[in-house]
Design a protein around this motif. Structure first.
Motif, PDB file in Angstrom:
ATOM      1  N   ALA C 265       0.864  -1.185   0.000  1.00 24.21           N
ATOM      2  CA  ALA C 265       0.000   0.000   0.000  1.00 24.21           C
ATOM      3  C   ALA C 265       0.896   1.229   0.000  1.00 24.21           C
ATOM      4  O   ALA C 265       1.619   1.482   0.964  1.00 24.21           O
ATOM      5  N   ALA C 266       0.863   1.958  -1.105  1.00 25.59           N
ATOM      6  CA  ALA C 266       1.728   3.134  -1.251  1.00 25.59           C
ATOM      7  C   ALA C 266       0.834   4.370  -1.235  1.00 25.59           C
ATOM      8  O   ALA C 266       0.026   4.564  -2.140  1.00 25.59           O
ATOM      9  N   THR C 267       0.997   5.182  -0.220  1.00 26.41           N
ATOM     10  CA  THR C 267       0.165   6.379  -0.087  1.00 26.41           C
ATOM     11  C   THR C 267       1.019   7.607  -0.358  1.00 26.41           C
ATOM     12  O   THR C 267       2.014   7.833   0.349  1.00 26.41           O
ATOM     13  N   PRO C 268       0.635   8.415  -1.359  1.00 22.29           N
ATOM     14  CA  PRO C 268       1.431   9.616  -1.643  1.00 22.29           C
ATOM     15  C   PRO C 268       1.404  10.583  -0.460  1.00 22.29           C
ATOM     16  O   PRO C 268       0.348  10.866   0.098  1.00 22.29           O
ATOM     17  N   VAL C 269       2.575  11.063  -0.077  1.00 19.81           N
ATOM     18  CA  VAL C 269       2.653  12.203   0.836  1.00 19.81           C
ATOM     19  C   VAL C 269       2.515  13.466  -0.021  1.00 19.81           C
ATOM     20  O   VAL C 269       1.695  14.330   0.239  1.00 19.81           O
ATOM     21  N   ASP C 270       3.339  13.501  -1.048  1.00 17.37           N
ATOM     22  CA  ASP C 270       3.229  14.537  -2.070  1.00 17.37           C
ATOM     23  C   ASP C 270       3.764  13.929  -3.358  1.00 17.37           C
ATOM     24  O   ASP C 270       3.868  12.703  -3.464  1.00 17.37           O
ATOM     25  N   GLN C 271       4.121  14.747  -4.306  1.00 16.65           N
ATOM     26  CA  GLN C 271       4.481  14.210  -5.613  1.00 16.65           C
ATOM     27  C   GLN C 271       5.773  13.388  -5.605  1.00 16.65           C
ATOM     28  O   GLN C 271       5.969  12.519  -6.457  1.00 16.65           O
ATOM     29  N   THR C 272       6.618  13.637  -4.644  1.00 17.13           N
ATOM     30  CA  THR C 272       7.921  12.981  -4.658  1.00 17.13           C
ATOM     31  C   THR C 272       8.206  12.195  -3.369  1.00 17.13           C
ATOM     32  O   THR C 272       9.356  11.842  -3.116  1.00 17.13           O
ATOM     33  N   HIS C 273       7.184  11.940  -2.591  1.00 23.22           N
ATOM     34  CA  HIS C 273       7.348  11.148  -1.370  1.00 23.22           C
ATOM     35  C   HIS C 273       6.124  10.256  -1.180  1.00 23.22           C
ATOM     36  O   HIS C 273       5.023  10.645  -1.534  1.00 23.22           O
ATOM     37  N   MET C 274       6.375   9.111  -0.602  1.00 21.26           N
ATOM     38  CA  MET C 274       5.250   8.235  -0.262  1.00 21.26           C
ATOM     39  C   MET C 274       5.475   7.602   1.105  1.00 21.26           C
ATOM     40  O   MET C 274       6.608   7.495   1.584  1.00 21.26           O
ATOM     41  N   LEU C 275       4.370   7.204   1.705  1.00 19.84           N
ATOM     42  CA  LEU C 275       4.434   6.275   2.826  1.00 19.84           C
ATOM     43  C   LEU C 275       4.117   4.907   2.253  1.00 19.84           C
ATOM     44  O   LEU C 275       3.122   4.730   1.538  1.00 19.84           O
ATOM     45  N   TYR C 276       4.934   3.942   2.604  1.00 19.73           N
ATOM     46  CA  TYR C 276       4.784   2.612   2.031  1.00 19.73           C
ATOM     47  C   TYR C 276       4.487   1.648   3.182  1.00 19.73           C
ATOM     48  O   TYR C 276       5.298   1.471   4.086  1.00 19.73           O
ATOM     49  N   PHE C 277       3.301   1.087   3.138  1.00 15.13           N
ATOM     50  CA  PHE C 277       2.867   0.106   4.139  1.00 15.13           C
ATOM     51  C   PHE C 277       2.883  -1.271   3.485  1.00 15.13           C
ATOM     52  O   PHE C 277       2.283  -1.449   2.415  1.00 15.13           O
ATOM     53  N   TRP C 278       3.535  -2.215   4.105  1.00 14.89           N
ATOM     54  CA  TRP C 278       3.496  -3.560   3.528  1.00 14.89           C
ATOM     55  C   TRP C 278       3.091  -4.570   4.595  1.00 14.89           C
ATOM     56  O   TRP C 278       3.313  -4.371   5.803  1.00 14.89           O
ATOM     57  N   MET C 279       2.479  -5.646   4.117  1.00 10.41           N
ATOM     58  CA  MET C 279       2.140  -6.753   5.018  1.00 10.41           C
ATOM     59  C   MET C 279       2.332  -8.049   4.243  1.00 10.41           C
ATOM     60  O   MET C 279       1.979  -8.136   3.068  1.00 10.41           O
ATOM     61  N   ILE C 280       2.919  -9.003   4.923  1.00 19.49           N
ATOM     62  CA  ILE C 280       3.062 -10.324   4.322  1.00 19.49           C
ATOM     63  C   ILE C 280       2.315 -11.347   5.168  1.00 19.49           C
ATOM     64  O   ILE C 280       2.106 -11.154   6.376  1.00 19.49           O
ATOM     65  N   GLY C 281       1.891 -12.431   4.537  1.00 16.02           N
ATOM     66  CA  GLY C 281       1.222 -13.494   5.282  1.00 16.02           C
ATOM     67  C   GLY C 281       1.402 -14.820   4.555  1.00 16.02           C
ATOM     68  O   GLY C 281       1.623 -14.845   3.339  1.00 16.02           O
ATOM     69  N   ARG C 282       1.373 -15.886   5.314  1.00 12.33           N
ATOM     70  CA  ARG C 282       1.386 -17.206   4.659  1.00 12.33           C
ATOM     71  C   ARG C 282       0.712 -18.209   5.575  1.00 12.33           C
ATOM     72  O   ARG C 282       0.675 -18.012   6.806  1.00 12.33           O
ATOM     73  N   ASP C 283       0.202 -19.282   4.930  1.00 12.67           N
ATOM     74  CA  ASP C 283      -0.515 -20.291   5.720  1.00 12.67           C
ATOM     75  C   ASP C 283       0.349 -21.523   5.935  1.00 12.67           C
ATOM     76  O   ASP C 283      -0.150 -22.597   6.197  1.00 12.67           O
ATOM     77  N   PHE C 284       1.671 -21.313   5.844  1.00  7.82           N
ATOM     78  CA  PHE C 284       2.620 -22.419   6.093  1.00  7.82           C
ATOM     79  C   PHE C 284       3.867 -21.791   6.715  1.00  7.82           C
ATOM     80  O   PHE C 284       4.037 -20.562   6.678  1.00  7.82           O
TER      81      PHE C 284
END
Lengths: 351, 351, 351
Positions: C265-284
């Motif tokens: 999930a990449a949310t723009p702060v402005d045109q040249t910056h972002m906040l990047y949220f990541w999540m991983i998951g697995r069922d093994f």
């Protein structure tokens, strides 16, 4: 949410008159070496002549634009650190080492009028042809009155200077910004405001109101003791604000009040930076330990202001930035709004 | 005080021709790994091919604009660090890993002509169609002459490159900027200046003039010994300046002079930054300890120049900024002014 | 080499719709204190009400423009740290300390709609009048499925958010950017791409392909073991990308696959910056040690992406800057180009 708007209160255009006296430095900052300082979009170099008077020149050699402040002070003359061009205290070029004879007349730098009044060095960087129409620097006798103990300080604040002017004209911020430093809990109502075309002043009277710990300590009574005090604050010019608190024991209504004074001098460096000179004085609790304690509290408090003002300016500086719903004012802003109007008239006069 | 003016000497528009050979690096900076460098508003990546010759490409993959310099050098091929696109030393795209067959012809990057001359790597980032009309890089035989001991260095300076060019064309600054390093006290008069349409040169002769301590040390005589020397400096191209000092004992006017040489190569990164490559050489006092001492003095001196040039540029960079009274020149600026005119002609030619 | 061009792939104008749901924070970042965050050119302050629901307000007091996030949370109310104006969780001004009675209705700040879905807090900062026409945040059941072990992280990246979106839609970069972290060597061909007007998805099938060490470790087989896997990635909205890998032993083609999932999930702060949220998951391979190892590899890998994206943006930010030969795309960019078109339609809808 609208687009960026000038109606948000943080100025988007120059709001400081050049044709005005401003504080350039404390006198004790200026001596027999060169002090370079940006003031009002202008590079300035300050020093003391051999006779002790202060000189101020444009800090930029007309030859190859080097800041004169990286050069040498020789007698009353400034020698450029690049090719040795020398300038007298009036800005005239008095020597060019690689040239025989007298330098041409137009090889000068601007010399800025300076006035030293008490502990403050004032400068005028504006249009020389109108200087006689410009009000002189306000004088505050207590600043040089031996009956007062005084202390002073200087801060660089990354905010437009009017943010500070408005800050000190609306002390309803005391309860929030300075809850842990000044601990003044009773300043909630908007004060009475009096203004004329050039100044604006507030006045707030507290009758039998519990003293904040700092106030009580200086008056030698327990914190919370009911006391009378009158607080006044005045925008005396775009450059200077004076705050006053007079304390009076409720049991001695006719006695001479204990007087606390503060000066806030905010000089724009540019649109988003200021130099902030402050001085405090009082004619009671003047012992060194008491004054030292006071300076500690004041320094903490003014730093709290800095944090708020810089946060406001940092928000306003963001680009791109979506505008706010606009500025909303209340009665407590009356003095600050009046101050803006006075400044707007200064700007109109030099337009 | 006027508003901001281009007449102040610090350029407000591009003043470096693209259609010109410039120094990109010292040869010993370029090897079998990728060297990314901004030069003349252009991203460049430099490396050596397996045969030892230098290649220079646009440092930006045409695919998704990643700098190639964060990729890998494989043989003579640059592999982009993002998706593995590969480019030959001429800039042609030779492999796209996710694509079968040959890459389309227009998936290339610019390849820049390079010439390695002595210790310098020259680059041409301009219009390829006019390269044959552009003067080749100046060659200075002493730089590769085993009869000379040489040393070199590189600095990043936050100033327009012409500030350095003008600095080295007017050595009346020696007495002020380098009072404590080079200690040359006798350079006060403007030198003789000779120029043609493409170059400008000054010449200054000192007869029986006391030697500065550094000069005396290298010549094996006491500081202050009267000596003859001739100093010359030449703007050979926008990219290169050569300085020369020939020393001759007054008692042996017919002998071969002791020769000191210096190259100043200032390559614009952009309008307010340069890479500054310097090299010194002399055919006397060549022992390692003597050269080491010389490098120490030179490094100190060139850093003194950097401080002045960056102070000038920092002043000029301020916004808002009130303009100066304008630039004022003297006879000692004759060579620098001529250099500006030459550069202006370079700019006109590519307009 | 042409002048600066918008055809280079790094956006030169806003390319993020305001009228869209974006990720503002992980739920566990938002609590009973004020969290100030710039998102989409807009100052936002986030907090939890006493009932645990998340509130989001414009982070700027309408009075004197102070960021509310430097104030205090009192119950469900935000008290400005400057003059104590209080705002309810819907943005309405509920108290002005210096004013008697109820504040005027228009002394409010914007309140932004918020939705908490699984571990993500979504915000809508756009035009309230069209919110019902805007697709809701995509929901990914596995993010809250107890059958999955999950981990998450957040990074600030100095690059336009679309650089990340395109990065995760073209995994041919795995072999180059993540050679030493993920070590996936078999992703060379462009995948199959399926798109509709609002989403785009790639699908890549690997049959009997040697497992990368990390994959093998998690599946309990030796590195390099031939295995079947299907990798899919979907641009679900401008705000969210989901990646999936299903692993299946070649010997058990009918068994339930082992499922790995990732959200970008990449949310723009402005045109040249972002906040990047990541999540991983697995069922093994859900044991804490296995997940901890996975997080280490993922963190290293995503930091490798950050380095590349910031290098691209830093190049594009240079001014002056000579333009490139333009952007050149290949089949592997099909999904990314489709994503740009979808975003362009979002932009057109709000124009």
């Amino acid at each position: 949410m609208t687009t960026l708007s000038v109606a948000e209160g943080v100025p988007e255009a120059r709001n400081y008159p050049y044709n005005c006296w401003w504080v350039a430095a404390f006198g004790n900052e200026v001596g027999r070496s060169l002090l370079g300082r940006w003031l009002l979009d202008t590079p300035v170099v300050l020093y003391r002549r051999e006779d002790g008077t202060v000189a101020a020149l444009e800090d930029r050699c007309p030859h190859r634009q080097a800041p004169l402040s990286i050069g040498q002070l020789k007698g009353d003359t400034v020698e450029c650190g690049y090719h040795g061009f020398c300038f007298g205290a009036d800005g005239s070029c008095v020597r060019i080492p690689s040239m025989d004879g007298a330098p041409p007349a137009n090889y000068s730098v601007k010399g800025f009028p300076v006035k030293e009044v008490g502990p403050l060095v004032w400068i005028y960087v504006g249009d020389p042809s109108v200087i006689d129409t410009v009000p002189p620097p306000p004088e505050l006798p207590w600043m040089a009155d031996p009956g007062f103990a005084t202390q002073s300080g200087r801060m660089e604040i990354s905010a437009n200077y009017m943010l500070l002017k408005e800050n000190v004209l609306d002390l309803t911020h005391l309860v929030y910004v300075h809850a842990s430093s000044f601990q003044v809990a009773d300043w909630t109502d908007p004060p009475e405001v009096i203004s004329d075309s050039e100044t604006v002043q507030y006045c707030q009277r507290f009758v039998n109101s519990p003293l904040a710990p700092g106030y009580a300590l200086s008056l030698g009574v327990p914190p919370g003791t009911p006391w009378n005090r009158e607080a006044r604050g005045a925008f005396l010019s775009p450059a200077l604000h004076e705050g006053c608190v007079d304390f009076q024991a409720p049991s001695k209504p006719e006695s001479q009040p204990a007087r606390f004074r503060v000066v806030h001098a905010a000089t724009p460096v540019d649109q988003t930076h200021m130099l902030y000179f402050w001085m405090i004085g009082r004619d009671f609790a003047k012992e060194p330990e008491a004054m030292e304690h006071l300076v500690g509290v004041i320094s903490k408090g003014f730093d709290e202001d800095r944090v708020v003002l810089e946060a406001i300016q940092a928000h306003a500086n963001r680009r791109p930035r979506r505008g706010s719903t606009g500025e909303r004012s209340v009665k407590a802003d009356a003095a600050g709004i009046q101050a803006r109007r006075i400044v707007a008239r200064w700007m109109e006069r030099e337009a």
